[in-house]
Enzyme design. Structure first.
Site, PDB file in Angstrom:
ATOM      1  N   SER A  13       0.825  -0.754  -0.193  1.00  0.00           N
ATOM      2  CA  SER A  13       0.306  -0.156   0.154  1.00  0.00           C
ATOM      3  C   SER A  13       1.027   1.643  -0.233  1.00  0.00           C
ATOM      4  O   SER A  13       0.438   2.743   0.092  1.00  0.00           O
ATOM      5  CB  SER A  13      -1.274  -0.325   1.483  1.00  0.00           C
ATOM      6  OG  SER A  13      -2.163  -0.541   1.047  1.00  0.00           O
ATOM      7  N   TYR A  60      -2.482  -1.854 -10.583  1.00  0.00           N
ATOM      8  CA  TYR A  60      -2.654  -1.922  -9.189  1.00  0.00           C
ATOM      9  C   TYR A  60      -2.442  -3.097  -8.252  1.00  0.00           C
ATOM     10  O   TYR A  60      -1.172  -3.198  -7.292  1.00  0.00           O
ATOM     11  CB  TYR A  60      -3.513  -1.999  -8.719  1.00  0.00           C
ATOM     12  CG  TYR A  60      -4.833  -1.321  -7.334  1.00  0.00           C
ATOM     13  CD1 TYR A  60      -3.995  -0.284  -6.418  1.00  0.00           C
ATOM     14  CD2 TYR A  60      -4.885  -3.204  -6.943  1.00  0.00           C
ATOM     15  CE1 TYR A  60      -4.263  -1.030  -4.827  1.00  0.00           C
ATOM     16  CE2 TYR A  60      -4.785  -3.251  -4.865  1.00  0.00           C
ATOM     17  CZ  TYR A  60      -4.760  -2.431  -4.256  1.00  0.00           C
ATOM     18  OH  TYR A  60      -4.529  -2.498  -3.111  1.00  0.00           O
ATOM     19  N   TYR A  80      -4.020   3.545   7.992  1.00  0.00           N
ATOM     20  CA  TYR A  80      -5.106   2.365   7.973  1.00  0.00           C
ATOM     21  C   TYR A  80      -6.014   3.494   8.771  1.00  0.00           C
ATOM     22  O   TYR A  80      -5.826   4.596   8.921  1.00  0.00           O
ATOM     23  CB  TYR A  80      -4.727   1.621   8.219  1.00  0.00           C
ATOM     24  CG  TYR A  80      -4.024   0.417   6.923  1.00  0.00           C
ATOM     25  CD1 TYR A  80      -4.394   0.161   5.833  1.00  0.00           C
ATOM     26  CD2 TYR A  80      -2.180  -0.073   7.243  1.00  0.00           C
ATOM     27  CE1 TYR A  80      -4.007  -0.365   4.717  1.00  0.00           C
ATOM     28  CE2 TYR A  80      -1.126  -0.780   6.420  1.00  0.00           C
ATOM     29  CZ  TYR A  80      -2.280  -0.323   5.146  1.00  0.00           C
ATOM     30  OH  TYR A  80      -1.733  -1.389   4.296  1.00  0.00           O
TER      31      TYR A  80
HETATM   32  N1  GLU Z   1      -2.594  -5.444  -2.189  1.00  0.00           N
HETATM   33  C1  GLU Z   1      -2.720  -5.233  -1.206  1.00  0.00           C
HETATM   34  C2  GLU Z   1      -4.574  -5.204  -1.503  1.00  0.00           C
HETATM   35  O1  GLU Z   1      -5.028  -4.681  -2.775  1.00  0.00           O
HETATM   36  C3  GLU Z   1      -2.690  -3.961  -0.453  1.00  0.00           C
HETATM   37  C4  GLU Z   1      -2.494  -4.804   0.582  1.00  0.00           C
HETATM   38  C5  GLU Z   1      -1.541  -2.995   1.831  1.00  0.00           C
HETATM   39  O2  GLU Z   1      -2.425  -2.618   2.485  1.00  0.00           O
HETATM   40  O3  GLU Z   1       0.072  -2.883   1.887  1.00  0.00           O
HETATM   41  O4  GLU Z   1      -5.223  -6.012  -0.748  1.00  0.00           O
END
Ligand code: GLU
Length: 342
Positions: A79, A204, A256
């Site tokens: 992320s 992505y 987050y």
């Molecule tokens: N690749 C993860 C997803 O899209 C991201 C995870 C993260 O928050 O680092 O769920």
């Protein structure tokens, strides 16, 4: 500058004795044996990370690099990519247009919540998955290869070295990413993303699978702290106009659903990823990169949070700090001033 040059440059700089280097070694030792947290395992490749891996790298706006621990260990950026790809989208389209596709409002919800603004249908911010997918959609390029190359070239400007994708991680993210796919198609329904949905989802998943190390994260943060110019290579990574936009959303949404408490306790724009990395910016001063895979219940690296908390407290790096810090950063870096104070 290639990888070898960068590493020798970094080690020649870090070889300089500095009270700040000793300080970093001390905080590293203080938290090295902390064994809270759990390594991400939503895909098998991430579960291979060793819980004891731990690296800290601080890059000052003058290009001094201080690294401690495992700063060469590669891991997936996950992320953390979202903040930097957002910067590229701003460069590609300008602030006004980007704001029509993705808002800048914190959600207080999980990063993968399937939620859009009810009135505008926009995802809430570029740091949650829906907003990050809408942001990736905005990256210009003729096709999948050119768009990915533009993202990889951007990271190279930030870090001073070329980056690869961890292909097994990418394929696993793609194979298990139906929740992200659902968000992307919901946004297609509302006209928030273009028709090339599968290509954008691949982009992505690929941007999340880019391999970096703690030194790279320090350089990326140091570059933002230095107004968008990599302080070691001198190369501009992002238009100066957009640095403020990127670090603003990092501050409000980067950690987050711990972002509010993070601002309260640490007060540095930052972004973390489930690979165990954190990149944190003290604007006009320095950037911090940390790597330690065990995560807390919100998805942030346990040791990484501790390190950023300590640095912010000890050197007064909180954005809103008005009190005299315990330690004067410049003195600790240069070994100047009264030796009793460092
Ligand atoms: N690749 C993860 C997803 O899209 C991201 C995870 C993260 O928050 O680092 O769920």
């Amino acid at each position: 500058m290639n990888t070898g040059d960068l590493h020798s440059l970094a080690s020649s700089i870090t070889a300089v004795a500095s009270p700040f280097r000793n300080y970093l070694s001390d905080v590293y030792e203080k938290y090295r044996l902390l064994d809270d947290g759990v390594v991400a395992d939503y895909i098998p490749e991430l579960a291979l990370a060793k819980p004891e891996w731990f690296g800290i790298c601080v890059v000052t706006k003058n290009g001094q690099v201080f690294d401690v621990g495992e700063c060469d260990q590669l891991f997936t950026i996950q992320s953390i990519s979202k903040a930097f790809v957002y910067g590229l989208a701003l460069e590609d389209h300008g602030r006004e247009y980007v704001n029509t596709k993705v808002s800048v409002e914190p959600t207080g919800e999980a990063f993968n919540a399937i939620v859009l603004d009810e009135k505008t249908n926009r995802p809430y911010n570029p740091m949650v998955n829906a907003g990050a997918i809408a942001t990736s959609d905005l990256i210009k390029g003729k096709g999948a290869t050119e768009r990915l190359k533009r993202i990889l070239d951007m990271f190279k400007r930030y870090t001073g070295r070329a980056h690869d994708i961890n292909v097994p991680v990418f394929l696993s993210e793609k194979a298990t990413g139906n929740r992200n796919r659902a968000m992307a198609y919901l946004m297609l329904n509302f006209g928030m993303v273009s028709e090339r949905v599968e290509e954008t989802l691949d982009l992505y998943f690929q941007q999340c699978s880019i391999l970096v190390n703690a030194r790279d994260l320090g350089m990326m943060a140091g570059t933002l702290a230095n107004g968008g110019i990599n302080p070691v290579t001198g190369e501009r990574a992002i238009d100066e106009r957009y640095v403020q936009d990127v670090i603003s959303v990092m501050l409000t949404c980067g950690m987050y659903d711990y972002s509010g408490e993070w601002v309260y306790r640490v007060g540095m724009p930052a972004k973390s990823g489930v690979g165990g990395g954190i990149t944190a910016v003290a604007p006009g001063k320095l950037g911090i990169g940390t790597f330690s895979p065990p995560l807390d219940s919100k998805g942030n690296s346990v040791r990484g949070i501790k390190i950023c908390e300590e640095l912010a407290k000890d050197f007064g790096l909180h954005l809103f700090n008005v009190a005299k810090p315990d330690r004067v950063l410049e003195d600790w870096i240069a070994g100047t001033g009264d030796a009793d104070t460092w």
